[in-house]
Each structure stands twice: as structure tokens, then as C-alpha cells.
Design a protein around this motif. Structure first.
Motif, PDB file in Angstrom:
ATOM      1  N   SER A  32      52.606  38.848  20.910  1.00 53.64           N
ATOM      2  CA  SER A  32      51.542  38.502  21.865  1.00 53.64           C
ATOM      3  C   SER A  32      50.435  39.555  21.921  1.00 53.64           C
ATOM      4  O   SER A  32      49.460  39.395  22.655  1.00 53.64           O
ATOM      5  CB  SER A  32      52.142  38.323  23.260  1.00 53.64           C
ATOM      6  OG  SER A  32      52.788  39.522  23.678  1.00 53.64           O
ATOM      7  N   THR A  88      47.158  41.516  21.303  1.00 51.20           N
ATOM      8  CA  THR A  88      45.823  41.102  20.877  1.00 51.20           C
ATOM      9  C   THR A  88      45.417  41.853  19.609  1.00 51.20           C
ATOM     10  O   THR A  88      45.647  43.055  19.484  1.00 51.20           O
ATOM     11  CB  THR A  88      44.799  41.384  21.988  1.00 51.20           C
ATOM     12  OG1 THR A  88      45.145  40.599  23.135  1.00 51.20           O
ATOM     13  CG2 THR A  88      43.385  41.024  21.546  1.00 51.20           C
ATOM     14  N   HIS A 114      47.566  31.580  11.363  1.00 57.72           N
ATOM     15  CA  HIS A 114      46.326  31.230  10.662  1.00 57.72           C
ATOM     16  C   HIS A 114      46.438  31.558   9.174  1.00 57.72           C
ATOM     17  O   HIS A 114      46.098  30.735   8.314  1.00 57.72           O
ATOM     18  CB  HIS A 114      45.154  31.993  11.274  1.00 57.72           C
ATOM     19  CG  HIS A 114      43.926  31.998  10.422  1.00 57.72           C
ATOM     20  ND1 HIS A 114      43.013  30.969  10.418  1.00 57.72           N
ATOM     21  CD2 HIS A 114      43.465  32.924   9.518  1.00 57.72           C
ATOM     22  CE1 HIS A 114      42.049  31.242   9.550  1.00 57.72           C
ATOM     23  NE2 HIS A 114      42.291  32.414   8.994  1.00 57.72           N
ATOM     24  N   GLU A 131      40.149  37.111  19.878  1.00 50.67           N
ATOM     25  CA  GLU A 131      40.531  35.778  20.345  1.00 50.67           C
ATOM     26  C   GLU A 131      41.933  35.392  19.873  1.00 50.67           C
ATOM     27  O   GLU A 131      42.461  34.353  20.287  1.00 50.67           O
ATOM     28  CB  GLU A 131      39.512  34.731  19.866  1.00 50.67           C
ATOM     29  CG  GLU A 131      39.517  34.440  18.380  1.00 50.67           C
ATOM     30  CD  GLU A 131      38.757  35.453  17.535  1.00 50.67           C
ATOM     31  OE1 GLU A 131      38.531  35.163  16.340  1.00 50.67           O
ATOM     32  OE2 GLU A 131      38.407  36.537  18.045  1.00 50.67           O
ATOM     33  N   TRP A 132      42.526  36.219  19.024  1.00 53.39           N
ATOM     34  CA  TRP A 132      43.852  35.949  18.469  1.00 53.39           C
ATOM     35  C   TRP A 132      44.867  36.988  18.914  1.00 53.39           C
ATOM     36  O   TRP A 132      44.544  38.163  19.095  1.00 53.39           O
ATOM     37  CB  TRP A 132      43.805  35.992  16.939  1.00 53.39           C
ATOM     38  CG  TRP A 132      43.211  34.790  16.291  1.00 53.39           C
ATOM     39  CD1 TRP A 132      42.972  33.574  16.847  1.00 53.39           C
ATOM     40  CD2 TRP A 132      42.791  34.692  14.922  1.00 53.39           C
ATOM     41  NE1 TRP A 132      42.422  32.720  15.918  1.00 53.39           N
ATOM     42  CE2 TRP A 132      42.302  33.380  14.735  1.00 53.39           C
ATOM     43  CE3 TRP A 132      42.782  35.582  13.859  1.00 53.39           C
ATOM     44  CZ2 TRP A 132      41.819  32.943  13.510  1.00 53.39           C
ATOM     45  CZ3 TRP A 132      42.288  35.151  12.636  1.00 53.39           C
ATOM     46  CH2 TRP A 132      41.810  33.837  12.457  1.00 53.39           C
ATOM     47  N   THR A 133      46.121  36.537  19.017  1.00 54.18           N
ATOM     48  CA  THR A 133      47.252  37.460  19.081  1.00 54.18           C
ATOM     49  C   THR A 133      47.728  37.719  17.660  1.00 54.18           C
ATOM     50  O   THR A 133      47.313  37.035  16.706  1.00 54.18           O
ATOM     51  CB  THR A 133      48.403  36.861  19.901  1.00 54.18           C
ATOM     52  OG1 THR A 133      48.893  35.682  19.211  1.00 54.18           O
ATOM     53  CG2 THR A 133      47.945  36.483  21.303  1.00 54.18           C
ATOM     54  N   GLU A 190      50.568  36.897  16.547  1.00 58.92           N
ATOM     55  CA  GLU A 190      51.200  35.642  16.113  1.00 58.92           C
ATOM     56  C   GLU A 190      50.153  34.634  15.659  1.00 58.92           C
ATOM     57  O   GLU A 190      50.331  33.960  14.625  1.00 58.92           O
ATOM     58  CB  GLU A 190      52.047  35.061  17.238  1.00 58.92           C
ATOM     59  CG  GLU A 190      52.856  33.836  16.812  1.00 58.92           C
ATOM     60  CD  GLU A 190      53.912  33.460  17.837  1.00 58.92           C
ATOM     61  OE1 GLU A 190      54.946  32.914  17.431  1.00 58.92           O
ATOM     62  OE2 GLU A 190      53.706  33.732  19.037  1.00 58.92           O
ATOM     63  N   ASP A 191      49.054  34.500  16.400  1.00 56.62           N
ATOM     64  CA  ASP A 191      47.972  33.602  15.990  1.00 56.62           C
ATOM     65  C   ASP A 191      47.454  33.971  14.603  1.00 56.62           C
ATOM     66  O   ASP A 191      47.206  33.098  13.758  1.00 56.62           O
ATOM     67  CB  ASP A 191      46.804  33.677  16.978  1.00 56.62           C
ATOM     68  CG  ASP A 191      47.128  33.135  18.355  1.00 56.62           C
ATOM     69  OD1 ASP A 191      48.012  32.270  18.472  1.00 56.62           O
ATOM     70  OD2 ASP A 191      46.481  33.596  19.314  1.00 56.62           O
TER      71      ASP A 191
END
Length: 268
Positions: A32, A34, A49, A40-42, A44-45
Motif C-alpha cells: 500500500s 505510495t 500495471h 497516484e499509485w501504490t 501494488e498498483d
């Protein structure tokens, strides 16, 4: 767009670049967290991606796609079943990278494959995914609180070439995009100078903002503004992953022109 590195070099580099991202995912850093360079992403994001991009490129190459295929239509593109599970995410990333390299090697560089750019061959995707991982691997290690990773000199120089080519292509293909402002007249020039690269690499660039758009070439030439320092630092500053004010870098000349460029030519 050109592909100055050998096709096999890209195929070999993809697992190395992916390793930076995977090491951050399994480092114990909270997924989690940043990503400072992509706020705008963690973490994990970022991993999701990148993994989806790898699976998408691999599917395009494997199926010899002749037109765009939505990422959501690619088998295996969905996230691991348990959000926040670093082990499952790492395994999913590893599989994505392995499947991409397998598809590329099976296809060979000249296989016809759809792409969003001017080149519709498998070697486009080998190059693009190599440099996708250079940048997002750096994003991941920064999120994990580590220093920026080293990049092989030939790969770093090629990443700068590719980004300039992409900007020039998008300026022509998407005339209403943010890159449209990267135009000008005589004297609107930038010089990138890697101070530690071997001479045979010719790791210097002159970028001109002409009335018709971006023009660039390798070489040592005087410009309105110069960004000077080690090749890795120049690369990551050019991609906005490192501040031009970093101690290892030097900005000479019109700093406002460099800032103007970076604001309109950012990656991701």
C-alpha cells in the motif's frame, strides 16, 4: 523507430529489469506504500500495471496480432486472487515476464505484430518492454526506499533514444497531445551529456525544438541548456525519476527551458 540493440539483448534484459520490480514487491515494503514518482499509485498498483503490460505485449506477439487487443481481453491479465499478497504478486509478475520472453524468442525480431507506433514487428515490443521495466523498476525501488538502480550503459543510452523517438512519433500522431507544445525556433535546444559512458557509446544528445516538432541526434554540440552527469542520472532525470538538482547532475544554461521540456515530456 530504430532498434539499435540486438533483439536477444532485449530478451535477456527483460528479466533483469523485472527483477528490480520483483525485489521491491518482496522486500517487506507494504504494498500500500505510495510510489513517490507516481503518487497516484501504490506499489501494488505499479506492479499490477507493469504485469498487465507484460502480459498484453506477450499476447500480442504470441498471437501475431494484426489489430489492437484490449488488455482486459488478455488471458491472465487479472490481478492475483488475494490483494496484498506479495508472494502471489511476485509469482504473477515472474510468469508474465517469462511468457513475454518466450513469445518474443519464438517469434523472432521480424515477426509482424500490431503496435501503437509506426513499427509493427516483434522487436518493437522487445525494446518497449525493456525500457518500460527500466523506468518502472526504478519507481518500485524508490517506493521501497532504495537508491535508484544501475542500468547497463548500452540499455540506458537506448532508453533515451527510444523516448525521444516516442515523443517525436506522438507529436505527429497526436497533434493535440501535451507534446504539441514542444516546438519553437532557432536556439531552443537541449544537450544531454553523460560524463561516464565509454566513448564508443557516444552518449550525448542534441534535442531541437523546431517549428515542425522535435528533432534530435547523437553528438557533442552547444545548446541553450545542458544536463550533464553520469549516464544513469541523466536517464532518470530525463524520465523525471530524479531531480535535475540532484548533486550528481549539473544544469548549464537556460534552466527554464529544461523545466519546460520535462513538464511536457514526462513518462507515465
Amino acid at each position: 523507430m530504430t532498434t539499435p540493440l540486438e533483439f536477444d539483448r532485449y530478451c535477456d534484459e527483460i528479466p533483469r529489469g523485472l527483477g528490480e520490480l520483483r525485489s521491491a514487491v518482496t522486500s517487506g515494503t507494504a504494498l500500500s506504500t505510495t510510489v513517490p514518482t507516481c503518487p497516484e499509485w501504490t506499489l501494488e498498483d505499479l506492479a499490477l500495471h507493469t504485469g498487465r503490460a507484460l502480459r498484453w505485449a506477450g499476447h500480442l506477439v504470441r498471437t501475431r496480432a494484426t489489430e489492437h487487443i484490449p488488455v482486459d481481453a488478455v488471458p491472465g491479465s487479472t490481478a492475483p486472487a488475494v490483494p496484498g499478497d506479495a508472494g502471489a504478486l511476485d509469482a504473477w509478475l515472474a510468469e508474465a515476464g517469462a511468457r513475454l520472453v518466450e513469445a518474443l524468442r519464438e517469434a523472432g525480431p521480424d515477426a509482424a505484430v500490431w503496435s501503437w507506433a509506426a513499427v509493427h514487428r516483434a522487436d518493437f515490443w522487445a525494446r518497449r518492454m525493456t525500457h518500460e521495466l527500466v523506468v518502472h523498476g526504478a519507481d518500485a525501488v524508490l517506493a521501497a526506499g532504495r537508491p535508484l538502480p544501475g542500468v547497463p550503459a548500452d540499455v540506458a543510452a537506448d532508453a533515451i533514444d527510444e523516448w525521444l523517438e516516442i515523443l517525436r512519433f506522438t507529436q505527429r500522431a497526436l497533434p493535440d497531445g501535451r507534446e504539441r507544445e514542444l516546438r519553437g525556433g532557432p536556439g531552443r535546444t537541449l544537450h544531454l551529456h553523460a560524463t561516464d559512458a565509454p566513448p564508443e557509446l557516444d552518449a550525448e544528445w542534441l534535442v531541437e525544438l523546431t517549428e515542425d516538432g522535435i528533432a534530435w541526434r547523437r553528438g557533442h554540440e552547444k545548446a541553450a541548456v545542458a544536463l550533464r552527469g553520469p549516464l544513469d542520472a541523466v536517464l532518470f532525470a530525463f524520465y523525471r525519476r530524479l531531480s535535475p538538482d540532484a548533486p550528481e547532475l549539473e544544469v548549464l544554461g537556460e534552466r527554464e527551458l529544461l523545466d519546460f521540456w520535462l513538464e511536457r515530456a514526462s513518462f507515465g
